[in-house]
Structures are given as structure tokens and as C-alpha cells.
Design a protein around this motif. Sequence first.
Motif, PDB file in Angstrom:
ATOM      1  N   TRP A  37     -25.912  -5.256 -86.767  1.00  0.00           N
ATOM      2  CA  TRP A  37     -27.238  -4.680 -87.015  1.00  0.00           C
ATOM      3  C   TRP A  37     -27.878  -4.208 -85.705  1.00  0.00           C
ATOM      4  O   TRP A  37     -28.404  -3.101 -85.625  1.00  0.00           O
ATOM      5  N   GLU A  38     -27.809  -5.048 -84.679  1.00  0.00           N
ATOM      6  CA  GLU A  38     -28.406  -4.703 -83.389  1.00  0.00           C
ATOM      7  C   GLU A  38     -27.766  -3.452 -82.783  1.00  0.00           C
ATOM      8  O   GLU A  38     -28.462  -2.578 -82.267  1.00  0.00           O
ATOM      9  N   LEU A  39     -26.439  -3.369 -82.860  1.00  0.00           N
ATOM     10  CA  LEU A  39     -25.752  -2.197 -82.318  1.00  0.00           C
ATOM     11  C   LEU A  39     -26.087  -0.942 -83.117  1.00  0.00           C
ATOM     12  O   LEU A  39     -26.306   0.132 -82.546  1.00  0.00           O
ATOM     13  N   ALA A  40     -26.126  -1.068 -84.448  1.00  0.00           N
ATOM     14  CA  ALA A  40     -26.437   0.082 -85.298  1.00  0.00           C
ATOM     15  C   ALA A  40     -27.857   0.590 -85.063  1.00  0.00           C
ATOM     16  O   ALA A  40     -28.134   1.783 -85.211  1.00  0.00           O
ATOM     17  N   GLU A  41     -28.749  -0.298 -84.680  1.00  0.00           N
ATOM     18  CA  GLU A  41     -30.122   0.090 -84.374  1.00  0.00           C
ATOM     19  C   GLU A  41     -30.240   0.710 -82.980  1.00  0.00           C
ATOM     20  O   GLU A  41     -31.072   1.579 -82.757  1.00  0.00           O
ATOM     21  N   ALA A  42     -29.395   0.268 -82.065  1.00  0.00           N
ATOM     22  CA  ALA A  42     -29.502   0.695 -80.672  1.00  0.00           C
ATOM     23  C   ALA A  42     -28.773   1.999 -80.371  1.00  0.00           C
ATOM     24  O   ALA A  42     -29.161   2.730 -79.465  1.00  0.00           O
ATOM     25  N   LEU A  47     -19.627   6.768 -87.657  1.00  0.00           N
ATOM     26  CA  LEU A  47     -19.063   6.015 -88.779  1.00  0.00           C
ATOM     27  C   LEU A  47     -19.202   4.529 -88.491  1.00  0.00           C
ATOM     28  O   LEU A  47     -19.088   4.109 -87.345  1.00  0.00           O
ATOM     29  N   ILE A  48     -19.436   3.761 -89.562  1.00  0.00           N
ATOM     30  CA  ILE A  48     -19.461   2.302 -89.449  1.00  0.00           C
ATOM     31  C   ILE A  48     -18.365   1.746 -90.350  1.00  0.00           C
ATOM     32  O   ILE A  48     -18.312   2.059 -91.545  1.00  0.00           O
ATOM     33  N   LEU A  66     -29.339  -1.435 -93.543  1.00  0.00           N
ATOM     34  CA  LEU A  66     -29.203  -0.148 -92.857  1.00  0.00           C
ATOM     35  C   LEU A  66     -29.761   0.989 -93.710  1.00  0.00           C
ATOM     36  O   LEU A  66     -30.512   1.833 -93.224  1.00  0.00           O
ATOM     37  N   ARG A  67     -29.413   0.992 -94.980  1.00  0.00           N
ATOM     38  CA  ARG A  67     -29.880   2.064 -95.867  1.00  0.00           C
ATOM     39  C   ARG A  67     -31.386   1.991 -96.082  1.00  0.00           C
ATOM     40  O   ARG A  67     -32.059   3.016 -96.122  1.00  0.00           O
ATOM     41  N   SER A  68     -31.916   0.781 -96.200  1.00  0.00           N
ATOM     42  CA  SER A  68     -33.361   0.648 -96.417  1.00  0.00           C
ATOM     43  C   SER A  68     -34.166   1.118 -95.204  1.00  0.00           C
ATOM     44  O   SER A  68     -35.325   1.488 -95.332  1.00  0.00           O
ATOM     45  N   GLN A  69     -33.533   1.115 -94.035  1.00  0.00           N
ATOM     46  CA  GLN A  69     -34.188   1.587 -92.813  1.00  0.00           C
ATOM     47  C   GLN A  69     -33.921   3.072 -92.553  1.00  0.00           C
ATOM     48  O   GLN A  69     -34.271   3.588 -91.502  1.00  0.00           O
ATOM     49  N   GLY A  70     -33.275   3.731 -93.506  1.00  0.00           N
ATOM     50  CA  GLY A  70     -33.034   5.167 -93.384  1.00  0.00           C
ATOM     51  C   GLY A  70     -31.785   5.561 -92.630  1.00  0.00           C
ATOM     52  O   GLY A  70     -31.560   6.737 -92.370  1.00  0.00           O
ATOM     53  N   ASN A  71     -30.939   4.603 -92.273  1.00  0.00           N
ATOM     54  CA  ASN A  71     -29.701   4.907 -91.558  1.00  0.00           C
ATOM     55  C   ASN A  71     -28.722   5.557 -92.541  1.00  0.00           C
ATOM     56  O   ASN A  71     -28.330   4.957 -93.535  1.00  0.00           O
ATOM     57  N   GLN A  72     -28.330   6.791 -92.268  1.00  0.00           N
ATOM     58  CA  GLN A  72     -27.437   7.544 -93.146  1.00  0.00           C
ATOM     59  C   GLN A  72     -26.010   7.653 -92.606  1.00  0.00           C
ATOM     60  O   GLN A  72     -25.215   8.435 -93.117  1.00  0.00           O
ATOM     61  N   THR A  73     -25.683   6.878 -91.582  1.00  0.00           N
ATOM     62  CA  THR A  73     -24.324   6.881 -91.038  1.00  0.00           C
ATOM     63  C   THR A  73     -23.343   6.500 -92.138  1.00  0.00           C
ATOM     64  O   THR A  73     -23.577   5.535 -92.865  1.00  0.00           O
ATOM     65  N   PRO A  74     -22.243   7.253 -92.298  1.00  0.00           N
ATOM     66  CA  PRO A  74     -21.251   6.871 -93.309  1.00  0.00           C
ATOM     67  C   PRO A  74     -20.735   5.452 -93.060  1.00  0.00           C
ATOM     68  O   PRO A  74     -20.479   5.068 -91.917  1.00  0.00           O
TER      69      PRO A  74
END
Length: 162
Positions: A37-42, A47-48, A66-74
Motif C-alpha cells: 500500500w505504501e509503495l503504491a501510494e508513493a 502494473l501491480i 487502492l480502487r477506493s482511493q482512485g488508483n486505476q493501475t492494472p
Amino acid sequence: MRILLIEDDDLIVESLTKALTEQHYVVDVATDGETGWELAEAFVYNLILLDVVLPKLDGFSLCQRLRSQGNQTPILLLTAQDTSTSKVTGLDAGADDYLAKPFDMSEWLARMRALLRRGGASLPPLLEWRNLQLDPSTCEVTCNGQPLHLPPKEYELLELLG
């Protein structure tokens, strides 16, 4: 292209990291959901790759967060949970694809490429300098129209300089 691998099994991390590096991807690794989570935010990732059974925060919950925070990375879920219920749960949590372990490496790479193509709006531009052309979306390099086969480190350096 930059990939986030969130997996707690050292052997799988080693195997996937090696395969991804050979394909010229830059890989960051997290061994638990909170670090993932921390890396995906930073950082921005193309792709994840996400395991479901993780310490601290499971993959389904991380995907939902991730999706609830608007992250659209596949997101490609990689898990030993191969039931229809688990697949439905993962896809409903926001994953773009689901692959059960053990999996065939060529199928895994093909699914990754398909997800990366779908994110086409975020694909990096073609890099050109004189007679040299570099396509970061496919990791292909050509010189005078002829393909060059570069080792991963040389490709990474060329992409950085582009």
C-alpha cells in the motif's frame, strides 16, 4: 515500465523478479500488504502483481483500498486460491485479472502484456535520437530500422538516457 510485485513467498519473488528483469521491467517488491500500500501510494506503477494471502493486509482488501482511493493501475492477482468464489471476490474487489498458482510463465507474461496494453493512455512515448528508436511499451530498440537485442542493464541505461 515499472511493476510493483506484492508477494510474501521468497522463491516466487525471486523467480518473478528474474523473469521481469529479463523482460526489461523495473520491479519493486513488497512482502506484505501494508508495505505494498505504501509503495503504491508513493510511486506510479504501470502494473501491480498482487498475492491474495499476505501478512498485515490481504490482497483483496488492498485491491479494494487502492480502487477506493482512485488508483486505476492494472492489477493482476496471483494466488493459490483457485475457487470460483475467490476469483469472483478478487475481480469484484477491483482486480483486472486473476491467475492461479502454479501458473505457466508464458501465460503470465501474456496476461501482463494484455493489461499493460489496456492502460494504453499511460504508455510512455516512443523515444528517438537520430537513427536510434526505443519503444518503452514493448522494450524494443531499433537502430536504422534493425532490432537490437540488449541485455537488461544496457536497455535500462538507454531508456534512462532517452
